[in-house]
Design a protein around this motif. Structure first.
Motif, PDB file in Angstrom:
ATOM      1  N   ASP C  79       0.448  -1.411  -0.329  1.00  0.00           N
ATOM      2  CA  ASP C  79       0.171   0.070  -0.613  1.00  0.00           C
ATOM      3  C   ASP C  79       1.089   0.666   0.084  1.00  0.00           C
ATOM      4  O   ASP C  79       0.816   2.270  -0.444  1.00  0.00           O
ATOM      5  N   VAL C  80       2.107   1.365   1.096  1.00  0.00           N
ATOM      6  CA  VAL C  80       2.828   2.023   0.597  1.00  0.00           C
ATOM      7  C   VAL C  80       4.398   1.716   1.048  1.00  0.00           C
ATOM      8  O   VAL C  80       4.906   0.923   1.358  1.00  0.00           O
ATOM      9  N   VAL C  81       4.866   2.727   0.822  1.00  0.00           N
ATOM     10  CA  VAL C  81       6.387   2.284   0.762  1.00  0.00           C
ATOM     11  C   VAL C  81       7.159   3.561   1.307  1.00  0.00           C
ATOM     12  O   VAL C  81       6.739   4.835   1.453  1.00  0.00           O
ATOM     13  N   LEU C  82       7.870   2.759   2.447  1.00  0.00           N
ATOM     14  CA  LEU C  82       8.244   4.453   3.419  1.00  0.00           C
ATOM     15  C   LEU C  82       9.670   3.960   3.339  1.00  0.00           C
ATOM     16  O   LEU C  82       9.920   3.065   2.564  1.00  0.00           O
ATOM     17  N   SER C  83      10.246   5.429   3.043  1.00  0.00           N
ATOM     18  CA  SER C  83      12.081   5.200   2.678  1.00  0.00           C
ATOM     19  C   SER C  83      13.017   5.670   4.246  1.00  0.00           C
ATOM     20  O   SER C  83      13.048   7.223   4.491  1.00  0.00           O
ATOM     21  N   ALA C  84      13.513   4.831   3.470  1.00  0.00           N
ATOM     22  CA  ALA C  84      15.112   5.234   5.014  1.00  0.00           C
ATOM     23  C   ALA C  84      16.120   5.227   4.194  1.00  0.00           C
ATOM     24  O   ALA C  84      17.570   5.198   5.011  1.00  0.00           O
ATOM     25  N   LEU C  85      16.049   5.971   2.549  1.00  0.00           N
ATOM     26  CA  LEU C  85      16.771   5.717   2.044  1.00  0.00           C
ATOM     27  C   LEU C  85      18.432   6.860   2.404  1.00  0.00           C
ATOM     28  O   LEU C  85      17.745   8.257   2.744  1.00  0.00           O
ATOM     29  N   PRO C  86      19.560   7.192   1.933  1.00  0.00           N
ATOM     30  CA  PRO C  86      20.691   7.609   2.688  1.00  0.00           C
ATOM     31  C   PRO C  86      20.127   8.942   1.046  1.00  0.00           C
ATOM     32  O   PRO C  86      19.539   8.326   0.018  1.00  0.00           O
ATOM     33  N   ASN C  87      20.290   9.635   1.434  1.00  0.00           N
ATOM     34  CA  ASN C  87      20.199  11.460   1.211  1.00  0.00           C
ATOM     35  C   ASN C  87      20.354  11.086  -0.640  1.00  0.00           C
ATOM     36  O   ASN C  87      19.789  12.013  -1.760  1.00  0.00           O
ATOM     37  N   GLU C  88      21.579  10.518  -0.746  1.00  0.00           N
ATOM     38  CA  GLU C  88      22.649  10.795  -2.138  1.00  0.00           C
ATOM     39  C   GLU C  88      21.615   9.611  -2.912  1.00  0.00           C
ATOM     40  O   GLU C  88      21.856  10.109  -4.387  1.00  0.00           O
ATOM     41  N   LEU C  89      20.340   8.914  -2.489  1.00  0.00           N
ATOM     42  CA  LEU C  89      20.190   7.797  -3.613  1.00  0.00           C
ATOM     43  C   LEU C  89      18.674   7.589  -3.618  1.00  0.00           C
ATOM     44  O   LEU C  89      18.232   7.925  -4.202  1.00  0.00           O
ATOM     45  N   ALA C  90      18.060   8.953  -2.319  1.00  0.00           N
ATOM     46  CA  ALA C  90      16.999   8.918  -2.702  1.00  0.00           C
ATOM     47  C   ALA C  90      15.969   9.275  -3.529  1.00  0.00           C
ATOM     48  O   ALA C  90      14.822   9.218  -4.141  1.00  0.00           O
ATOM     49  N   GLU C  91      16.328  10.732  -4.468  1.00  0.00           N
ATOM     50  CA  GLU C  91      16.146  11.370  -5.483  1.00  0.00           C
ATOM     51  C   GLU C  91      15.184  10.255  -6.794  1.00  0.00           C
ATOM     52  O   GLU C  91      14.265  10.701  -6.860  1.00  0.00           O
ATOM     53  N   ASP C  92      16.057   9.973  -7.579  1.00  0.00           N
ATOM     54  CA  ASP C  92      15.830   8.598  -8.189  1.00  0.00           C
ATOM     55  C   ASP C  92      14.852   7.831  -7.914  1.00  0.00           C
ATOM     56  O   ASP C  92      13.946   7.684  -8.757  1.00  0.00           O
ATOM     57  N   VAL C  93      14.519   7.277  -6.895  1.00  0.00           N
ATOM     58  CA  VAL C  93      14.343   5.875  -6.958  1.00  0.00           C
ATOM     59  C   VAL C  93      12.744   5.972  -6.558  1.00  0.00           C
ATOM     60  O   VAL C  93      11.829   5.677  -6.718  1.00  0.00           O
ATOM     61  N   GLU C  94      13.084   7.205  -5.473  1.00  0.00           N
ATOM     62  CA  GLU C  94      11.855   8.135  -4.799  1.00  0.00           C
ATOM     63  C   GLU C  94      10.883   8.415  -6.092  1.00  0.00           C
ATOM     64  O   GLU C  94       9.638   7.619  -6.232  1.00  0.00           O
ATOM     65  N   LEU C  95      11.848   8.818  -6.967  1.00  0.00           N
ATOM     66  CA  LEU C  95      10.544   9.711  -7.575  1.00  0.00           C
ATOM     67  C   LEU C  95      10.305   8.517  -8.932  1.00  0.00           C
ATOM     68  O   LEU C  95       9.235   8.716  -8.773  1.00  0.00           O
ATOM     69  N   LYS C  96      10.715   7.788  -8.948  1.00  0.00           N
ATOM     70  CA  LYS C  96      10.892   6.552 -10.124  1.00  0.00           C
ATOM     71  C   LYS C  96       9.426   5.681  -9.341  1.00  0.00           C
ATOM     72  O   LYS C  96       8.382   5.583 -10.029  1.00  0.00           O
ATOM     73  N   LEU C  97       9.334   5.987  -8.579  1.00  0.00           N
ATOM     74  CA  LEU C  97       8.231   4.427  -7.833  1.00  0.00           C
ATOM     75  C   LEU C  97       7.092   5.602  -7.593  1.00  0.00           C
ATOM     76  O   LEU C  97       6.032   5.103  -7.883  1.00  0.00           O
TER      77      LEU C  97
END
Lengths: 350, 350, 350, 350
Positions: C79-97
């Protein structure tokens, strides 16, 4: 609950005392009803007399208790007196109460080596409570005195007990890395121990062999005969708050392998486990196979600090090496006093 | 000064490298003229390539030096190449330079146990430099390779050397409490070691017996034969920045008393002392009688870190116990490399 | 339970990720069913991929989960993706999802200042979730993106929110003393920070005023308008493992007294409290009157780290001074992500 | 040397006292000839009465000195009495000696705010020694009393002095991060401050504004008139051994740029520099441009601790921010007492 054991606590505002207060607050059948502390605190409410450092709030039922003295009068209504007194105050106070008829279970060092007084680390030597059957007559006391060992001896004796059954031990070389709380809350200034190691702890190396050997002793003709394990201890202080570690090298002629040793430690259980006593850890010894364990910052949590952890088990040549770690305030002090009381209850000593 | 020995330094920006830069800046006859570091720093000025952490400013003559590579071309004009390279990089780089004709004195681990390569802790075994007489022919190298021991082996071997002369040692049980700098500046995160002890250091327990026994070895028929001291080491990491401590239990059949032991340690001197070499401590071993010494926070300062300190000497039963402490970056690394070079100069090896 | 919210977790093996794993293991209606980590861990069981540092064992249901990628395919059933990604990786990964239709609630810094993305510290500005109503259309995203603030901004904004209602704030001078865990488990070597203070944290002083002002912002004509509080931050790193402290000096023309301030803080409550959400602290702000509190070693425990503590409240001249402390991993990260999800559920955002 | 100034030292075995003993041992014209300590130590040799913690051995000439009392009789032959007494003992002892005719230069807090007593941080306000011309008559004392400021006020006043000349200061917000040694060697238990921050130091926040304003004061009509800088201090204790840091936010209507500020600080010099006094740092203020400096673990070494270091200079809006660091035992205590004596000698006050 009418059947609860009513206890009072000497030294209730110290670090070990506070630990007992917290542990007893959740106890199914022991109830703390009196708290004693140093003379200038008498009459104050516990919450005003203590500088509380345990996690969580002061247990509600204790917070409002008035501090009482160490005199018999103030303890006459309790079933048992627990003592977390400093060593230098304990002798007179505890002896007086015992002579006047109280049952005292104590962490303090005086009388630990008295041949009539059981020195109890429950899983290791609960059987020694039998000494109590002779204590009144041999001592002419109206009450009873039970002692718990020094925190380091308590932790070290845990793995030594099952190993002593498994192999014949010729000699033991022990180096400890002990936490600052072992010296009491104000025992060491930050300036003295931060970023430092002090390779000596006053009085500690004398106690360890004697106390361990007494705990490993056996009854012969109604008397407790100490064991005669050759133990060479060196004790050091490291800048860690809680958790005493011991590196143990055991010389033996026997041939065992590491897996046997790990199994003997891992499966160790004693009366507290068999009787499922409330404060007993399900497993008193937890064995790690990861090489970098146990660590004080990570491994003091098991069974609320009542288990010791063991790692780095290695058998090479005629030497078995292991590292043991325990919570010096719980397994080394507050917890075993409470567990001792549970064993005494179970065995009908009061 | 025309006669100065010109040296270059590999790994000059690391913690041990910086220590050498500082020590050499005041040296009477060794002059650091080339500094090497990792490829991405080549061409930068030393002062811009280093994150300087030694006390005081970067020595002026080094601050402006450009970083050079580890290639022969960049070192061809120096008399000796010193190496404070990380272990994983050292093997190829050093071997190449030696094959091309350079004399390399190195702190890194590869080749330490090679039978043709002397492993030198100057006061302990300067005589082993004699191996150099055979090294070129046995190895087919154009240059020479000399190694210094692991920091812990360097410190532990200091008191063992005179004791081995004094008594016959049956077995040795050693527990170390090692500083975090031993793992390199970034070797351990604060989160991992603050308020903690880690009872294991990767690879360390394998090195200690081998390296100590090599250093205690004797020449027989032109070959170096390692000693066969039985050493049982356990190595732990403690939250201390600098200073490795070792608790040593020595089993012996001989009967000595503590004063004899203290005297043997206190009076220990070797070629570096007899020749009054610049980096040699007047007294390589300082003995404390106060029970609470040595301590890393107080006792690393003697002779700029080149002396080790010993305390807690005790002889009981058949066991001699002592505690030794040394500066792992100076006595354990930078200092003995420089002192080794001084001995080589003194003995005419170049 | 059929109605449980199924979530996946990006960055599940890091320090904040582990914290979320532990917090979710006891959650009444959120179930963690997928764990993601860096590519080389994909396919391993969580228990084999993680270096677990949270107290207690890895929750059983998670221990055996296989690590999945960050690709949509691996998260399509949650239902939901939670993210504790490092800042430098987060932008692309989260945006895509998000573009592919997922609802992502994230701790990482990218998009925090995007005007279409709500930056939520639940008690402070849960109302800003209303932005989600416009986000899909303004962004052309198929999913939704919700951000949580920087850990320091999260903690500081807690007392500022009720104070901003009480008095008119002219300017704010803030000095922080931040724990090492804020830089990640391996963020700072022991050698760099033990016994030290570093008076600078990269990027931190830029984030604090912007993020606090966004959180204090108000809707105007369907848009979120940031507040314009004048904030002068200085951020320092201190040798403490967990717990960010802030000393706040607030200049105001208003006249309040300390008791009013303490009451306003102490009685602060918001939607999470009113709706009694599972992760909401009963009291989000706990006020101390003892002058020596709050302290990171003693005061991070309230409501499992979800409350901040405040002390040293003083009003003198036109300046209100207070000290705030919060758990940077719980109140500053893992906890508010989970609480944000609870608010979203409560308000029907999914 | 016949012309040496002979001094005695009260409180010679404490941490600041030891620092003075070491600093004076190398002094060109001040000779320490008497050492005083608490009554139970009187008669012992200094080396037996002190628990020496300074680096290096006890200076030879002092090691054998017998401890004397604080009575006039024991100090009558010295030119000046230096005092590193604990605050609570200083008032009576020092007053008695001054009344009996001694010149006393003291670090202890009593009389610091007395309008007839100069409070001297040499570079900041050596001119205030002029008060001594009136002190005997106004006080009816036979001797003279000079005070040095609280360690934190001493360090903070260093950069404020040149800044106060450069810009008009409206208000100052100061947060300090102070080392544990500021509380004395045994001032804080390890258990209380390791891994912790205590956001309060008893009595400190009262002293700082008063003492700084007295030091910044000016003579008007033969009287010293305190300055009236608005200072809002918050003082915290951090787990660092030595080095007090202050984060200073200065509100001003003036417009300066950071370079001007850095230059004003960097070029600050005063009578101690102009007269080239032995204990004076060549540069009393060292300015860092690296953002991560100053740091207590790296930056206390300049001019043996007599310089303060400043970093993070930033001017934005109407606020100037800087971070200052100083050695609380040297620049904050022992060093300025000695430097004060040097100024008094230079100006002919004895």
């Amino acid at each position: 609950m009418a059947d609860k054991i009513k206890v009072s606590l000497l030294g209730s505002t110290g670090m070990v005392g506070q630990k007992m207060v917290r542990m007893l607050s959740k106890h199914p059948y022991i109830e703390l009803v009196k708290v004693s502390a140093s003379p200038q605190k008498i009459g104050k409410k516990y919450k005003d007399a203590v500088k509380w450092i345990e996690p969580g709030d002061i247990p509600e039922n204790v917070a409002e208790l008035p501090i009482v003295s160490t005199e018999y009068e103030d303890h006459k209504d309790v079933d048992v007196v627990l003592s977390a007194l400093p060593n230098e105050l304990a002798e007179d106070v505890e002896l007086k109460l015992v002579k006047q008829g109280k049952i005292v279970v104590s962490n303090a060092s005086p009388f630990r080596m008295d041949p009539d007084v059981p020195l109890i680390n429950p899983e290791v030597n609960w059987e020694h409570l039998e000494l109590l059957k002779y204590q009144k007559s041999s001592k002419n006391w109206n009450g009873l005195l039970v002692k718990n060992p020094n925190c380091t001896a308590a932790i070290l004796s845990m793995p030594i007990k099952p190993l002593e059954r498994l192999i014949k031990i010729n000699a033991t070389y022990i180096v400890t890395l002990q936490a600052v709380s072992g010296a009491g809350y104000s025992g060491l200034p930050f300036m003295a121990i931060d970023g430092n190691v002090v390779p000596w702890i006053k009085g500690e190396e004398e106690k360890i062999p004697k106390e361990i050997n007494k705990m490993l002793g056996k009854f012969e003709a109604g008397k407790l005969k100490s064991s005669s394990l050759e133990i060479h201890p060196t004790t050091t202080r490291v800048p860690v708050k809680v958790g005493h570690m011991g590196v143990i090298n055991i010389v033996t002629d026997d041939n065992v392998d590491e897996k046997e040793v790990q199994k003997a430690l891992d499966s160790f259980a004693s009366l507290p486990q068999h009787k499922n006593l409330p404060t007993a850890p399900n497993k008193p010894i937890i064995v790690f196979k990861d090489e970098d364990r146990p660590q004080p910052a990570r491994d003091l949590q098991y069974y609320d600090g009542m288990a010791v952890t063991v790692g780095r088990v290695k058998f090479e040549g005629n030497v078995l090496r292991l590292v043991v770690l325990g919570d010096n305030l719980v397994r080394g002090a507050a917890g075993i006093t409470i567990l001792t009381l549970e064993v005494m209850k179970e065995l009908g000593y009061f």
